[in-house]
Design a protein around this motif. Structure first.
Motif, PDB file in Angstrom:
ATOM      1  N   HIS A  33       3.027  -5.212   0.875  1.00 41.94           N
ATOM      2  CA  HIS A  33       1.359  -4.569   1.467  1.00 41.94           C
ATOM      3  C   HIS A  33       1.304  -5.814   3.064  1.00 41.94           C
ATOM      4  N   ILE A  34       2.317  -6.170   3.100  1.00 43.80           N
ATOM      5  CA  ILE A  34       2.200  -6.763   4.065  1.00 43.80           C
ATOM      6  C   ILE A  34       2.696  -6.375   5.507  1.00 43.80           C
ATOM      7  N   PHE A  35       2.009  -6.390   6.222  1.00 42.61           N
ATOM      8  CA  PHE A  35       2.154  -5.204   7.824  1.00 42.61           C
ATOM      9  C   PHE A  35       3.568  -5.889   9.040  1.00 42.61           C
ATOM     10  N   LEU A  36       4.546  -5.375   8.637  1.00 42.64           N
ATOM     11  CA  LEU A  36       5.356  -6.078  10.103  1.00 42.64           C
ATOM     12  C   LEU A  36       5.635  -5.340  10.496  1.00 42.64           C
ATOM     13  N   TRP A  37       5.630  -5.593  12.413  1.00 47.97           N
ATOM     14  CA  TRP A  37       5.807  -4.817  13.442  1.00 47.97           C
ATOM     15  C   TRP A  37       6.850  -5.407  14.328  1.00 47.97           C
ATOM     16  N   GLY A  38       7.704  -4.510  15.266  1.00 51.04           N
ATOM     17  CA  GLY A  38       8.637  -4.949  16.474  1.00 51.04           C
ATOM     18  C   GLY A  38       9.950  -5.872  15.385  1.00 51.04           C
ATOM     19  N   ILE A  39      10.096  -5.406  14.828  1.00 54.87           N
ATOM     20  CA  ILE A  39      11.015  -6.462  14.239  1.00 54.87           C
ATOM     21  C   ILE A  39      12.960  -5.529  14.682  1.00 54.87           C
ATOM     22  N   THR A  40      13.208  -7.191  15.171  1.00 51.80           N
ATOM     23  CA  THR A  40      14.648  -7.049  15.883  1.00 51.80           C
ATOM     24  C   THR A  40      15.263  -8.072  15.599  1.00 51.80           C
ATOM     25  N   LYS A  41      16.767  -7.791  16.235  1.00 47.62           N
ATOM     26  CA  LYS A  41      17.866  -8.718  15.059  1.00 47.62           C
ATOM     27  C   LYS A  41      18.670  -9.067  16.459  1.00 47.62           C
ATOM     28  N   ILE A  42      18.942 -10.110  16.500  1.00 47.97           N
ATOM     29  CA  ILE A  42      18.794 -10.949  17.981  1.00 47.97           C
ATOM     30  C   ILE A  42      20.194 -11.997  17.431  1.00 47.97           C
ATOM     31  N   ASP A  43      21.677 -11.448  17.765  1.00 43.76           N
ATOM     32  CA  ASP A  43      22.743 -12.367  16.516  1.00 43.76           C
ATOM     33  C   ASP A  43      21.891 -12.618  15.252  1.00 43.76           C
ATOM     34  N   ASP A  44      21.959 -12.418  14.386  1.00 39.66           N
ATOM     35  CA  ASP A  44      21.982 -12.182  13.440  1.00 39.66           C
ATOM     36  C   ASP A  44      20.878 -12.901  12.906  1.00 39.66           C
ATOM     37  N   ASP A  45      19.603 -13.127  13.395  1.00 43.94           N
ATOM     38  CA  ASP A  45      18.057 -13.794  13.092  1.00 43.94           C
ATOM     39  C   ASP A  45      17.622 -12.649  13.667  1.00 43.94           C
ATOM     40  N   PHE A  46      16.975 -12.468  12.835  1.00 41.11           N
ATOM     41  CA  PHE A  46      15.113 -11.521  12.680  1.00 41.11           C
ATOM     42  C   PHE A  46      14.093 -11.671  13.480  1.00 41.11           C
ATOM     43  N   TYR A  47      13.742 -11.304  14.142  1.00 39.34           N
ATOM     44  CA  TYR A  47      12.468 -11.606  14.777  1.00 39.34           C
ATOM     45  C   TYR A  47      11.799 -10.627  14.415  1.00 39.34           C
ATOM     46  N   VAL A  48      10.390 -11.174  13.626  1.00 35.16           N
ATOM     47  CA  VAL A  48       8.904 -10.083  12.872  1.00 35.16           C
ATOM     48  C   VAL A  48       7.533 -10.837  13.776  1.00 35.16           C
ATOM     49  N   SER A  49       7.093  -9.664  13.530  1.00 35.30           N
ATOM     50  CA  SER A  49       5.502  -9.883  14.001  1.00 35.30           C
ATOM     51  C   SER A  49       4.370  -9.928  12.422  1.00 35.30           C
ATOM     52  N   MET A  50       3.898 -10.710  12.188  1.00 33.23           N
ATOM     53  CA  MET A  50       2.487 -10.154  11.158  1.00 33.23           C
ATOM     54  C   MET A  50       1.429 -11.164  11.183  1.00 33.23           C
ATOM     55  N   ARG A  51       0.485 -10.575  11.195  1.00 35.68           N
ATOM     56  CA  ARG A  51      -0.427 -10.842  10.973  1.00 35.68           C
ATOM     57  C   ARG A  51      -0.550 -12.855  10.489  1.00 35.68           C
ATOM     58  N   LEU A  52      -1.752 -13.121  10.610  1.00 34.39           N
ATOM     59  CA  LEU A  52      -1.943 -14.712  10.690  1.00 34.39           C
ATOM     60  C   LEU A  52      -2.191 -14.878   9.261  1.00 34.39           C
ATOM     61  N   THR A  53      -3.223 -13.378   8.554  1.00 33.96           N
ATOM     62  CA  THR A  53      -3.895 -14.565   7.272  1.00 33.96           C
ATOM     63  C   THR A  53      -1.936 -14.281   6.106  1.00 33.96           C
ATOM     64  N   ASP A  54      -1.777 -12.877   6.589  1.00 37.14           N
ATOM     65  CA  ASP A  54      -0.215 -12.748   6.156  1.00 37.14           C
ATOM     66  C   ASP A  54       0.879 -13.775   6.061  1.00 37.14           C
ATOM     67  N   PHE A  55       0.618 -14.561   6.998  1.00 43.61           N
ATOM     68  CA  PHE A  55       1.635 -15.647   7.448  1.00 43.61           C
ATOM     69  C   PHE A  55       1.581 -16.204   6.354  1.00 43.61           C
ATOM     70  N   PHE A  56       0.317 -16.854   5.500  1.00 42.55           N
ATOM     71  CA  PHE A  56       0.063 -17.742   4.627  1.00 42.55           C
ATOM     72  C   PHE A  56       0.683 -17.170   3.470  1.00 42.55           C
TER      73      PHE A  56
END
Lengths: 406, 91
Positions: A33-56
């Motif tokens: 139940h960790i919410f992710l959004w804006g998942i994109t892939k640039i050159d084999d690297d994933f870029y993901v946004s998440m909340r600060l509390t989920d980051f830990f």
């Protein structure tokens, strides 16, 4: 909207996910139940946004899915607070600004008086000042009711007064009493205001000196302000000569007279009309202190005729206290001159209305107009029509003139 | 297994219960070709900006397009944004 707000409150982090199984990482996150959004892939690297509390919370997931996590950027309230914590004076300044605004707004800075017609506003302000309504005083300490009462008591000419506060401005609204005109009881004669022939003559007080049908000149005494003498006769029928100085009173009476007015007007048969062609030239001058600077010069055609308009601009005085800065704009509108021809009738009507207008201004409104005549004068000039208008009226000509003591 | 599933489907039709709940099917909502919301999925198999493979209870869903990005704002949901060109079921 609410989602964005909660994201802002909790703070968001954008991370770079690099490793063998980024898809597994995402699946595990969803399962946790960790919410992710804006998942994109640039050159084999994933870029993901998440909340600060989920980051830990993603450390164990990252270890299982064997990926490396790098934080790239962050935004939101927690990071803003952290920044503010480092710059305490900024916050202090903002709070001080707000407090100052609040404090300054709780004082009266201006006192205005409105609604006065004849009374001087300085008197109203003086009374208000004495009762505590002055610039720089706290709004709470103003006793509006008392000030109103005080103004009413000390100024009998005032019918109603209201003190209202709007922002930092105190407004004293005053309604003046309309006092009845005091009748002048001083002894006076009635004197003719204009030349004329008397048509109605009623003396109410005083001694009459003329009679109906008399021609009077301007300034003639019509009714004398004295008590009329009773002619006493003795038993022999001879009049007793009374040597007493007659008592002076204020003469009163209704005196109407027939009055003639004459007016004169003229009109030209062909008149020049200036019409703007739309072409214009502008010259701009700027005064700085005592120096004059020409920003733009006007180049005028010497053969054409122009209408000249001057626009004068000045900064408000409070921005212009040091060196005065003023500008003068000369606008030259090119004009064409057209000659408009009129028929004799039109010119005559125009001349007549001019003549009437010149007379109308001196005839009082109460006058009763009996007749109105107009005649065209014969002139040697062919371009001119001259009209004379004569008006006959009946009007009140009596005017009280105080008898000066001699 | 197949007969049991058919029976369930009939029962769901009889009781007017939404079939996606009874049969554990994915619910897919599309907004033009801009957005694609997949509910009740079983995870992502593969993701590239031009191809997304989503695991379902039976088989998988293949989404092809360009500039695809993923997001999930609720659990058991996947939101695909970008330009979707093709959706394909692979059982």
């Amino acid at each position: 909207m609410i989602l964005n707000l909660t994201n802002y409150m909790s703070g968001t982090v954008r991370v770079c996910v690099r490793g063998a199984m980024p898809e597994k990482f995402i699946n595990l996150c969803i399962a946790q139940h960790i919410f992710l959004w804006g998942i994109t892939k640039i050159d084999d690297d994933f870029y993901v946004s998440m909340r600060l509390t989920d980051f830990f919370r993603i450390r164990p997931i990252a270890r299982i899915s064997r990926v490396q996590i790098h934080a790239i950027s962050h935004k939101g309230l927690p990071f803003l607070l952290k920044k503010v914590k480092r710059r305490k004076m900024l916050l202090l300044g903002a709070i001080m600004c707000f407090l100052m605004l609040n404090v300054m707004a709780s004082y009266v800075w201006f006192v205005d008086v409105i609604g006065l017609k004849t009374l001087p506003s300085s008197r109203v302000k003086e009374i208000a000042y004495e009762n505590g309504l002055r610039p720089g005083i706290s709004k709470d300490s103003i006793m509006a009711k008392q000030i109103e009462k005080e103004i009413l008591v000390s100024m009998p000419e005032v019918a109603w007064v209201g003190v209202t506060l709007s922002g930092t401005r105190a407004v004293i609204e005053v309604v003046e009493k309309t006092m009845p005109k005091q009748e002048d009881k001083a002894p006076a004669n009635i004197v003719a205001l204009k030349d004329g022939v008397i048509t109605e003559y009623i003396v109410l007080a005083g001694q009459g000196t003329v009679k109906k049908g008399d021609t009077v000149k301007k300034g003639d005494i019509l009714v004398k302000g004295i008590v009329p003498e009773q002619v006493m006769t003795n038993e022999l029928g001879q009049p007793i000569i009374n040597n007493n100085v007659p008592q002076v009173i204020k003469a009163n009476g209704i005196i109407k007279a027939r009055i003639w007015y004459e007016g004169y007007g003229e009109a030209e048969l062909s008149t020049p009309v200036h019409q703007r062609t739309g072409k214009r030239e502008m010259a701009v001058l700027v005064d700085i202190g005592s120096n004059q600077l020409s920003l733009k010069r006007a180049y005028l055609d010497p053969n054409a005729s122009f209408e000249h308009e001057v626009v004068y601009k000045k900064l408000p005085f409070w921005r212009n206290s040091g060196i005065t800065v003023e500008s003068t704009i000369n606008i030259y509108h090119e004009v064409n001159t057209l000659w408009v021809e009129k028929t004799l009738e039109e010119a005559r009507d125009e001349a007549r209305s001019k003549a009437l207008a010149s007379v109308q201004s001196i005839i009082p409104e109460t006058a009763h107009v009996i007749s109105r005549n107009s005649e065209v004068l014969q002139t040697s000039e062919t371009n001119l029509v001259r009209v004379k208008v004569s008006i006959e009226t009946i009007e009140e000509i009596g005017q009280s003139v105080i008898i000066s003591n001699q | 297994m197949q007969r049991q599933r058919n029976g369930l489907q009939k029962l769901a039709g009889l009781l007017e219960i939404p079939q996606d709940i009874v049969m554990d099917l994915p619910r897919i909502t599309m907004l033009g070709n801009k957005q694609l919301l997949v509910e009740n999925h079983k995870g992502i198999i593969e993701y590239t900006p031009s191809l997304v493979r989503i695991k379902l209870s039976q088989g998988e869903l293949i989404v092809k397009g360009s500039g695809l990005t993923l997001g999930n704002f609720q659990a058991e949901q996947i939101l695909i944004e970008g330009t979707v060109r093709e959706i394909q079921y692979d059982t």
